[in-house]
Scaffold this active site. Structure first.
Site, short mmCIF file in Angstrom:
data_model
loop_
_atom_site.label_atom_id
_atom_site.label_comp_id
_atom_site.label_asym_id
_atom_site.label_seq_id
_atom_site.Cartn_x
_atom_site.Cartn_y
_atom_site.Cartn_z
N CYS A 199 0.84 -1.20 0.00
CA CYS A 199 0.00 0.00 0.00
C CYS A 199 0.87 1.24 0.00
O CYS A 199 1.83 1.34 0.77
CB CYS A 199 -0.89 -0.01 1.24
SG CYS A 199 -1.88 1.47 1.42
N CYS B 93 -0.40 5.97 7.11
CA CYS B 93 -1.76 5.64 7.54
C CYS B 93 -1.69 4.84 8.83
O CYS B 93 -0.81 3.99 9.00
CB CYS B 93 -2.46 4.84 6.45
SG CYS B 93 -4.07 4.18 6.92
N CYS C 35 -2.37 0.01 9.18
CA CYS C 35 -1.56 -1.22 9.15
C CYS C 35 -0.20 -0.98 9.80
O CYS C 35 0.37 0.10 9.68
CB CYS C 35 -1.32 -1.65 7.70
SG CYS C 35 -2.83 -2.12 6.84
N CYS D 25 -7.39 1.40 -0.77
CA CYS D 25 -7.03 0.67 0.45
C CYS D 25 -6.90 -0.80 0.06
O CYS D 25 -7.90 -1.52 -0.02
CB CYS D 25 -8.11 0.87 1.51
SG CYS D 25 -7.79 -0.08 3.00
N GLN E 174 -18.46 -9.98 11.12
CA GLN E 174 -17.00 -10.10 11.02
C GLN E 174 -16.55 -9.53 9.68
O GLN E 174 -17.18 -9.76 8.66
CB GLN E 174 -16.57 -11.56 11.15
CG GLN E 174 -17.05 -12.26 12.41
CD GLN E 174 -16.33 -11.81 13.67
OE1 GLN E 174 -15.44 -10.96 13.64
NE2 GLN E 174 -16.74 -12.34 14.81
N TYR F 282 -23.71 -13.12 22.89
CA TYR F 282 -23.16 -12.10 21.98
C TYR F 282 -23.21 -12.63 20.53
O TYR F 282 -22.20 -12.69 19.84
CB TYR F 282 -21.71 -11.74 22.34
CG TYR F 282 -21.48 -11.43 23.80
CD1 TYR F 282 -21.56 -10.12 24.27
CD2 TYR F 282 -21.16 -12.44 24.71
CE1 TYR F 282 -21.35 -9.82 25.61
CE2 TYR F 282 -20.95 -12.15 26.05
CZ TYR F 282 -21.03 -10.85 26.50
OH TYR F 282 -20.81 -10.56 27.83
N GLU G 149 -28.29 -11.57 22.22
CA GLU G 149 -27.61 -10.43 21.58
C GLU G 149 -28.32 -9.16 22.01
O GLU G 149 -29.54 -9.10 22.05
CB GLU G 149 -27.65 -10.63 20.05
CG GLU G 149 -27.42 -9.41 19.19
CD GLU G 149 -26.03 -8.77 19.34
OE1 GLU G 149 -25.03 -9.49 19.31
OE2 GLU G 149 -26.00 -7.53 19.46
N ASP H 217 -18.51 -14.44 22.50
CA ASP H 217 -17.76 -13.62 21.55
C ASP H 217 -18.10 -12.15 21.82
O ASP H 217 -18.82 -11.50 21.06
CB ASP H 217 -18.16 -14.02 20.12
CG ASP H 217 -17.41 -13.23 19.07
OD1 ASP H 217 -16.45 -12.51 19.40
OD2 ASP H 217 -17.79 -13.33 17.88
N CYS I 79 -11.96 -10.25 20.26
CA CYS I 79 -11.22 -9.26 19.48
C CYS I 79 -10.27 -8.47 20.37
O CYS I 79 -9.64 -7.52 19.92
CB CYS I 79 -12.19 -8.34 18.74
SG CYS I 79 -13.48 -7.70 19.78
N GLU J 159 -6.87 -11.68 17.25
CA GLU J 159 -8.16 -12.27 17.63
C GLU J 159 -7.89 -13.55 18.40
O GLU J 159 -7.28 -14.48 17.88
CB GLU J 159 -8.96 -12.56 16.34
CG GLU J 159 -10.36 -13.05 16.55
CD GLU J 159 -11.39 -11.93 16.68
OE1 GLU J 159 -11.03 -10.75 16.48
OE2 GLU J 159 -12.55 -12.25 17.00
C1 LIG Z 1 -17.67 -9.21 18.51
S1 LIG Z 1 -19.35 -9.13 18.12
C2 LIG Z 1 -19.71 -10.84 17.82
C3 LIG Z 1 -20.98 -11.12 17.06
C4 LIG Z 1 -21.11 -12.54 16.49
N1 LIG Z 1 -20.66 -13.54 17.41
C5 LIG Z 1 -20.39 -12.66 15.17
O1 LIG Z 1 -19.28 -13.23 15.15
O2 LIG Z 1 -20.92 -12.17 14.17
C6 LIG Z 1 -20.03 -8.77 19.65
C7 LIG Z 1 -21.54 -8.67 19.67
O3 LIG Z 1 -21.95 -8.49 21.02
C8 LIG Z 1 -23.05 -7.61 21.04
N2 LIG Z 1 -23.12 -7.11 22.42
C9 LIG Z 1 -22.46 -6.07 22.97
N3 LIG Z 1 -22.72 -6.00 24.28
C10 LIG Z 1 -23.55 -7.02 24.58
C11 LIG Z 1 -24.16 -7.49 25.79
N4 LIG Z 1 -23.96 -6.88 26.93
N5 LIG Z 1 -24.94 -8.59 25.72
C12 LIG Z 1 -25.15 -9.22 24.54
N6 LIG Z 1 -24.61 -8.82 23.36
C13 LIG Z 1 -23.81 -7.74 23.39
C14 LIG Z 1 -22.74 -6.60 19.96
O4 LIG Z 1 -23.92 -5.96 19.51
C15 LIG Z 1 -22.11 -7.50 18.89
O5 LIG Z 1 -23.07 -8.00 18.00
#
Ligand SMILES: C[S@@+](CC[C@H](N)C(=O)[O-])C[C@H]1O[C@@H](n2cnc3c(N)ncnc32)[C@H](O)[C@@H]1O
Length: 694
Positions: free
Chosen positions: A238, A244, A247, A371, A511, A544, A565, A616, A643, A685
């Protein structure tokens, strides 16, 4: 990267801090284009709750009114805890000495620069005048050092990089003699073994930030850093690399990038899990990304409206012009001249408005035309998106963040995803006017715990729980597959993971590396396949869950699955995705995991010993109350995907300690590793599997 980098100075930025659970407002983390958090680099460490940052003394300045607030404003921000650990291990210290009690080795630099020389951490622009730079030829064969420590602020000097921070920035020590380092210098875009000419920009507690000006030489074999880092500038893909903030690792062979990510996880577990080393298993090799460029399915370039064009000022200028025009004819000519000059200024401001990502060493936004880590569909859409902004620039008040998201094209109409609507979606949404600098929500953790406002076609039930998306569930992908770029937050994006089709609003979480989703979901599936009896009766809770990535790709391996979620729109799409893929054993619940987990698991009455839990969470990690509920429910296995490996280490440590409290047999860490979601960046990750000891 060429060996000559012209990067004058670094803007400040917040930092990533894992610290304790609870009310601590954790700084957002990582690694997108704004690179806001994990960058403790030239842009500095930032917010955080590091107890060593404060000197621990009663602050007498509180009594001094105005004087006190002036002095206070000069105080450097506390050090991000992740960076703090990197500094300590590089300097060979167990803790950062207090300013009032520096170790004898650090007396000279420490006492003078912290905190007594108040302007020391101001930028070179507003701060102390830099000492005269020494001519380049004078530097040959000699390591330059300041004449005295007082002259050291904001000078240029040569530094040898000895380590890397977890945020991907080089660390050099001062004085150069490595036996007695007294101070650390942090420089972005440098690697262990580099000898770098750099300009110091800011001092903080026992460390300074500097912007690299020139890589003088590079000899990785002379470095004692445990991970080999071989600079190979021919790998850089890049033209903005080195300026930037997105990266950090483009000049490194990919295997070395993967090794660095593994190393970050090793350090995170050591520093933040608070577990004896025998309870931390060997960290596995990082799972590579199938694509290392053109992988990124979402980018969010942004711009700030130049002052000359901002509504208030423009309005005032227009008003002034009108007033002058009404004035006596003698003043008229001058007024017209001024007006013409204002207009000229506005036009050039309009043409020059940078649209892109944060610069690493230069403050403000860097104009980015391409990019190369973004997908082709996004790259193809960038010129039109940028042109549309320029064309409509006067319709913005302050600036905006654009959304460019890759989507597959469905064959038949599926709400916002039909071909015609996709064409519409490709147009840049000119009405989004949000403060520039608001970056990718997921990377900054900005969607954590909040319910984003989205304008999809929704209908809420009287209880406000059900959302009818009005989308067709008969979704087939065009063959051969076609990609477009969607730029309206509310429009539906389509993605495929194996045979499972996902749809979700362009503005919500998914993701951002489509090529890694196969390996990521396979990793989770492999954890389940370990027990053959699970096929008889087994359950999955996906906390999540977003729009159902893990629940739906794994549903066939379980008797029933359920997702929790916080974002009701994502839940609506998760339910929609279950219908699209004809998956009938999945249910989804909208709400915070910490509020719903107990209720949901009790009402489902799934036995813990037949249940797998996937966690997650966003960057800040899990709520402490949620972790308590998990230990109480006692699932047979917990798969933690993260993450932010630092908050993952903290949470995993807590799960292990709590579940083993009082001599009970609880969880042990079965497997630990990382997966490379974001090649070329320092983003790590984490993947951790916990199983119950029997
Ligand atoms: C890193 S993402 C993972 C989403 C999913 N596992 C994926 O891989 O597509 C984290 C998710 O947690 C949700 N989130 C944030 N705080 C939360 C909470 N207190 N309880 C439940 N979900 C939550 C966010 O909206 C988001 O969708």
């Amino acid at each position: 990267m060429s060996s000559s980098i012209s990067v004058p100075r670094s803007p400040p930025s917040p930092a990533s801090v894992p610290t304790a659970h609870k009310k601590v407002k954790l700084a957002t983390i990582d690694g997108d284009f704004a690179e806001p958090v994990q960058q403790a680099s030239g842009s500095g460490s930032g917010s955080g709750s590091n107890p060593t940052a404060a000197d621990g003394k009663v602050d007498n300045r509180k009594k001094n009114g105005k004087k006190e607030s002036k002095q206070r404003s000069r105080r450097a921000p506390p050090i991000d805890e992740v960076l703090l650990h990197d500094l300590l291990s590089t300097l060979g210290w167990s803790e950062l000495p207090k300013p009032s009690d520096p170790p004898s080795e650090a007396q000279t630099l420490g006492q003078r620069l912290w905190p007594k020389t108040a302007p020391a951490w101001k930028s070179s622009r507003g701060g102390k005048k830099a000492v005269e730079p020494v001519a380049a030829e004078e530097n040959e064969n000699k390591v330059e050092q300041p004449a005295s420590s007082n002259d050291w602020g904001f000078t240029e000097a040569e530094f040898t990089v000895v380590a890397l921070t977890s945020h991907g920035d080089g660390i050099a020590v001062y004085p150069v003699a490595p036996e007695k380092p007294q101070w650390a210098i942090i420089m972005p875009f440098t690697l262990p073994g580099d000898v770098v000419r750099a300009k110091v920009t800011r001092h903080q507690h026992y460390h300074s930030f500097a912007d690299p000006l020139k890589i003088i030489s590079s000899n990785p074999s002379a470095s004692t850093f445990p991970i080999q880092t071989t600079r190979d500038d021919s790998l850089v893909g890049c033209k903005y690399f080195g300026t930037c903030a997105g990266c950090q690792y483009q000049s490194l062979p990919y295997e070395q990038q993967l090794a660095l990510k593994r190393h970050v996880l090793v350090k995170a577990m050591k520093n933040f899990a608070n577990l004896p080393s025998e309870q931390i298993p060997e960290v596995k090799e990082t799972i590579p990304s199938p694509k290392q460029y053109n992988y990124r399915t979402k980018i969010t370039p942004h711009f700030e409206l130049p002052k000359a064009l901002q509504t208030g000022k423009k309005g005032r200028q227009a008003l002034n012009g009108a007033k002058k025009n009404n004035a006596a004819s003698a003043a008229e000519a001058q007024a017209q001249e001024e007006q013409a000059s204002n207009e000229q200024n506005e036009i050039s401001a309009e043409l020059d408005t940078p649209i892109g990502f944060e610069g690493k060493c230069k403050p403000g936004i860097l104009d980015i035309e391409v990019c190369p880590i973004a997908t082709e569909a996004i790259m193809n859409a960038m010129p039109a998106a940028r042109a549309a902004v320029k064309q409509n620039i006067r319709s913005y008040k302050r600036g905006a963040t654009l959304l460019l998201r890759d989507s597959l094209v469905p064959e038949v109409s599926a709400g916002g995803s039909s071909e015609t609507e996709q064409k519409e979606a490709e147009k840049v949404d000119p009405v989004v006017d949000v403060p520039a600098g608001v970056m990718d929500e997921e990377e900054q953790g900005m969607n954590e715990g909040s319910t984003p406002e989205v304008a999809i076609a929704t209908r809420r039930s009287s209880k406000g729980k059900t959302i009818d998306l009005g989308l067709s569930t008969d979704v087939k992908l065009k063959s051969p597959e076609e990609h477009v770029c969607v730029s309206v937050h509310s429009h539906t994006v389509t993605e495929r993971v194996g045979d499972i089709i996902f749809q979700f609003p362009a503005g919500s979480f998914f993701q951002n590396n489509a090529s890694i989703l196969g390996p990521l979901t396979s990793f989770a599936r492999d954890q389940i396949d370990k027990d053959s009896d699970e096929k008889k009766e087994s359950y999955l809770v996906d906390a999540y869950c977003g729009s159902g990535l893990f629940s739906l790709t794994l549903a066939e391996h379980f008797t029933q699955v359920c997702g929790i979620e916080i974002d009701p729109n994502s839940i609506a799409y998760a339910r929609h995705n279950a219908l699209v893929n004809k998956i009938s054993n999945a249910t989804f619940h909208a709400g915070a995991s910490e509020s719903l987990f107990d209720t949901v698991t009790q009402s489902l009455a799934w036995p813990g010993d037949k249940t797998t839990l996937i966690v997650d969470p966003p960057r800040k990690g899990c709520d402490e109350g949620f972790l308590g509920q998990v230990v109480k429910f006692n699932p047979k296995r917990i798969v933690y995907v993260s993450c932010n490996v630092h908050t993952m280490a903290r949470d995993v440590g807590q799960l292990v300690r709590n579940s083993n409290a009082g001599g009970a047999k609880g969880y042990k860490i079965d497997s630990l590793g990382a997966i490379d979601l974001f090649p070329q960046t320092h983003h790590t990750e984490g993947l951790c599997v916990l199983t119950r000891e029997v």
